[in-house]
Design a protein around this motif. Structure first.
Motif, PDB file in Angstrom:
ATOM      1  N   TYR A 122       3.998   9.928   9.050  1.00 53.33           N
ATOM      2  CA  TYR A 122       3.093   8.891   9.535  1.00 53.33           C
ATOM      3  C   TYR A 122       3.745   7.519   9.541  1.00 53.33           C
ATOM      4  CZ  TYR A 122      -0.609  12.331   9.525  1.00 53.33           C
ATOM      5  OH  TYR A 122      -1.370  13.429   9.793  1.00 53.33           O
ATOM      6  N   ALA A 123       5.053   7.453   9.388  1.00 47.57           N
ATOM      7  CA  ALA A 123       5.752   6.161   9.469  1.00 47.57           C
ATOM      8  C   ALA A 123       5.590   5.595  10.878  1.00 47.57           C
ATOM      9  CB  ALA A 123       7.224   6.336   9.129  1.00 47.57           C
ATOM     10  N   PRO A 161       0.810  -1.235   0.000  1.00 49.74           N
ATOM     11  CA  PRO A 161       0.000   0.000   0.000  1.00 49.74           C
ATOM     12  C   PRO A 161       0.842   1.283   0.000  1.00 49.74           C
ATOM     13  CG  PRO A 161      -0.182  -1.199   2.089  1.00 49.74           C
ATOM     14  CD  PRO A 161       0.511  -2.100   1.140  1.00 49.74           C
ATOM     15  N   ILE A 162       2.002   1.244   0.624  1.00 53.58           N
ATOM     16  CA  ILE A 162       2.837   2.445   0.620  1.00 53.58           C
ATOM     17  C   ILE A 162       3.237   2.807  -0.808  1.00 53.58           C
ATOM     18  CG2 ILE A 162       5.022   3.417   1.397  1.00 53.58           C
ATOM     19  CD1 ILE A 162       3.281   3.100   3.706  1.00 53.58           C
ATOM     20  N   LEU A 199      -5.410   0.120   4.690  1.00 56.28           N
ATOM     21  CA  LEU A 199      -4.680  -1.141   4.523  1.00 56.28           C
ATOM     22  C   LEU A 199      -3.263  -1.029   5.093  1.00 56.28           C
ATOM     23  CD1 LEU A 199      -4.495  -3.996   3.426  1.00 56.28           C
ATOM     24  CD2 LEU A 199      -3.847  -3.065   1.198  1.00 56.28           C
ATOM     25  N   ALA A 200      -2.615   0.080   4.786  1.00 51.86           N
ATOM     26  CA  ALA A 200      -1.244   0.277   5.282  1.00 51.86           C
ATOM     27  C   ALA A 200      -1.223   0.311   6.810  1.00 51.86           C
ATOM     28  CB  ALA A 200      -0.653   1.550   4.694  1.00 51.86           C
ATOM     29  N   ALA A 250      -1.241   4.558  13.266  1.00 53.67           N
ATOM     30  CA  ALA A 250      -2.712   4.528  13.291  1.00 53.67           C
ATOM     31  C   ALA A 250      -3.302   5.895  12.969  1.00 53.67           C
ATOM     32  CB  ALA A 250      -3.213   4.065  14.660  1.00 53.67           C
ATOM     33  N   SER A 251      -2.619   6.932  13.391  1.00 53.09           N
ATOM     34  CA  SER A 251      -3.161   8.280  13.159  1.00 53.09           C
ATOM     35  C   SER A 251      -3.216   8.623  11.671  1.00 53.09           C
ATOM     36  CB  SER A 251      -2.310   9.312  13.904  1.00 53.09           C
ATOM     37  OG  SER A 251      -0.965   9.272  13.453  1.00 53.09           O
ATOM     38  N   ALA A 252      -2.598   7.839  10.817  1.00 51.89           N
ATOM     39  CA  ALA A 252      -2.637   8.107   9.372  1.00 51.89           C
ATOM     40  C   ALA A 252      -4.034   7.918   8.808  1.00 51.89           C
ATOM     41  CB  ALA A 252      -1.652   7.204   8.650  1.00 51.89           C
ATOM     42  N   ALA A 253      -4.859   7.162   9.521  1.00 48.83           N
ATOM     43  CA  ALA A 253      -6.201   6.895   9.012  1.00 48.83           C
ATOM     44  C   ALA A 253      -7.225   7.905   9.512  1.00 48.83           C
ATOM     45  CB  ALA A 253      -6.633   5.478   9.402  1.00 48.83           C
TER      46      ALA A 253
END
Lengths: 202, 202
Positions: free
Chosen positions: A200-201, A85-86, A141-142, A150-153
DNA sequence: ATTGTCCACCTAACGCCATTAGGAAAACAA
DNA sequence: TTGTTTTCCTAATGGCGTTAGGTGGACAAT
């Protein structure tokens, strides 16, 4: 044999839209005139109203076609990396910017609000929404694979992603509106997405 | 007593520009018409040509005023932190976005290319260049103080900074063109700049 | 106070635009 | 062959940016 008529009609519509894009490239998106379009396709201006009820309806048709094309370009690029996904995010963003640089006229229609009084219909806007949904899927998905925090979503993170990409497109369109150029600004797509990915890594 | 005439003339010019901005807010940047401006200031359209040689010249005057106002807003915000260049960058970017959200009409003129056939004159463009020079100065200072990586002073890094900020402005203008709204997108200014600052942190 | 110059407004006009009204001819269906 | 529908047309309306040319008043010099 009603089919024959529909085929002919769709061909004429395509011809009109093509002429409109050419003229928007020459005279600016908002500078396109129905008279010039009519001249180019060998008609008188009022005849165009057989195919589009207004100038804004023509813009709407262009918007829908462009949004669908852009969504497909992004989907194809992202689909190259079904289980990474990345990479799908990177490829999708690059495809988004490359498509916008390659189709600067309609990209302006999508990314900006260049035509006073024109707003895309819900139907024309749908492909854009589907594209954002696709983006969200990749991010989710990532995250589920622990490849992103998690905060990326969150809503803010998704908005930030689109904002960063929109920035690259905006610079490209504003500084090389002809598009055919070197794409100097479009090259920033990769680095720009990296900023987001690094933040967001996990 | 030539002074009296010049004062009067400048007042009229200001009145015309104000009316133009109001009408651009109502009808769109490219949708503003000289006829409507003339009506609002109580003149006939040809009389406006005593003050501006063309409609594009009026746009140019608006562009220059706006660019100077934006530069000043950014400079003031940055100047609050004379020996903290990182904070100056943050404050400058926030001021840039806030000013654009507060003056959406002229911000479109600066950030986008909404008017076919209009390009700002070098004179009108100068404040924007000065603003970028200011940005560069802050970055160079931060690098020399080891508050940023050396690569932050490269051309690409500066371009990336402007691109990220342009992205926030672009989203704000495209999604809340009225401006008076909540500024939902403008709130991304801080986080967006953070992406850049984190990447170039020493 | 008179004269001449310049400035700020005007009306009239040109060619362009988007759009509407209404008609003619051709393509199709019965 | 008749009738319907589609596709084009001409004519006209009201708007636009802009130019040409005229008029009155504000200023400067005599």
């Amino acid at each position: 044999m009603q089919d024959r008529r529909k085929v002919r009609r769709d061909a004429v519509i395509g011809e009109i839209l093509g002429a409109a894009v050419e003229l928007m490239a020459r005279d600016g998106v908002a500078g396109m005139s129905l008279s010039a379009v009519a001249r180019r396709v060998g008609m008188r201006p009022p005849s165009l109203y057989e195919y589009f009820p207004s100038k804004n309806a023509l813009y709407d048709a262009l918007f829908e076609r462009a949004a669908a094309g852009l969504r497909d370009a992004v989907a194809v690029a992202g689909g190259q990396h079904p289980d990474h996904p990345i990479e799908a995010l990177r490829a999708g963003a690059r495809a988004f910017v490359a498509w916008s640089a390659g189709n600067p006229v309609v990209a302006q229609l999508i990314s900006w609000r260049p035509v006073p009084g024109f707003e895309p219909s819900p139907q024309a806007f749908r492909p854009s929404q589907e594209m954002v949904a696709l983006l969200r899927d990749h991010i989710v998905l990532a995250v589920s694979r622990k490849e992103l925090r998690a905060s990326a979503a969150t809503e803010e993170a998704v908005l930030l992603f689109t904002t960063v990409v929109a920035g690259v497109v905006s610079q490209q369109l504003a500084n090389e509106p002809a598009g055919g150029g070197s794409g100097r600004y479009a090259r920033l797509a990769g680095p720009a997405v990296s900023l987001w990915l690094e933040h967001y890594a996990p």
